[in-house]
Structures are given as structure tokens and as C-alpha cells.
Design a protein around this motif. Structure first.
Motif, PDB file in Angstrom:
ATOM      1  N   LEU A   8       0.448  -3.715  -6.962  1.00  0.00           N
ATOM      2  CA  LEU A   8      -0.082  -4.805  -7.760  1.00  0.00           C
ATOM      3  C   LEU A   8      -1.165  -5.483  -6.937  1.00  0.00           C
ATOM      4  N   TRP A  37      -3.636  -4.136 -12.193  1.00  0.00           N
ATOM      5  CA  TRP A  37      -3.967  -5.542 -12.437  1.00  0.00           C
ATOM      6  C   TRP A  37      -4.123  -5.732 -13.939  1.00  0.00           C
ATOM      7  N   ILE A  69       4.477  -4.884  -4.180  1.00  0.00           N
ATOM      8  CA  ILE A  69       3.798  -6.130  -4.506  1.00  0.00           C
ATOM      9  C   ILE A  69       3.468  -6.816  -3.185  1.00  0.00           C
ATOM     10  N   SER A  75      -0.119 -14.956  -4.529  1.00  0.00           N
ATOM     11  CA  SER A  75       1.233 -14.631  -5.001  1.00  0.00           C
ATOM     12  C   SER A  75       2.097 -15.870  -5.225  1.00  0.00           C
TER      13      SER A  75
END
Length: 79
Positions: A8, A37, A69, A75
Motif C-alpha cells: 500500500l 493506491w 503496509i 499512516s
């Protein structure tokens, strides 16, 4: 047997958190890697100068065996 790995990517991703695991998986034989994405538009890392080009979107990408991830300021919300 091919292993499918997805990463990701997102605005503010930490470069080293992506690059390290990417290099390990890329060295494996029969490993297919995708960068996911929301869109296929380039995404800037936390330093802002390096752009990542997603290879697929979250809606269109294949099922993966491994999902990575990475971390980074993108994040978690700023406080």
C-alpha cells in the motif's frame, strides 16, 4: 508457485519502510509485486521529492498472498 505481494502506497509513506521489504520480495523467484493506491496517480513519500507510481488501484488490483503496509506520516493523523 507464484507469490503475489501488494504494497500500500500513500502520501507521506516512509521511503525505507517500502524499499527494504520491496527489495527482499523482489529478490524471490516467482514473486509478483503490486503497488496499490486509490488512484494510479504518483504518490509522494514523506520527504516529498520521491514519487511512487502505483501499479494498480485498490478496486482493480489482484488478490495478494502478502499485503505490506509501510509506515510514515501518512499512516496516522496529525495531532
Amino acid at each position: 508457485m507464484t507469490i503475489t505481494v501488494g504494497f500500500l502506497v500513500f502520501p507521506g509513506i516512509q521511503l525505507l519502510d517500502l524499499a527494504g521489504p520491496y527489495e527482499i520480495f523482489a529478490a524471490l523467484p516467482d514473486c509478483e509485486i503490486h503497488l496499490f493506491w486509490k488512484t494510479r496517480e504518483p504518490v509522494a513519500c514523506s520527504a516529498g521529492m520521491l514519487l511512487f507510481q502505483p501499479t494498480t488501484t485498490l478496486d482493480d488490483g489482484p488478490l495478494v498472498d502478502v499485503l505490506c503496509i509501510p509506515g510514515g506520516v501518512g499512516s496516522t493523523p496529525f495531532r
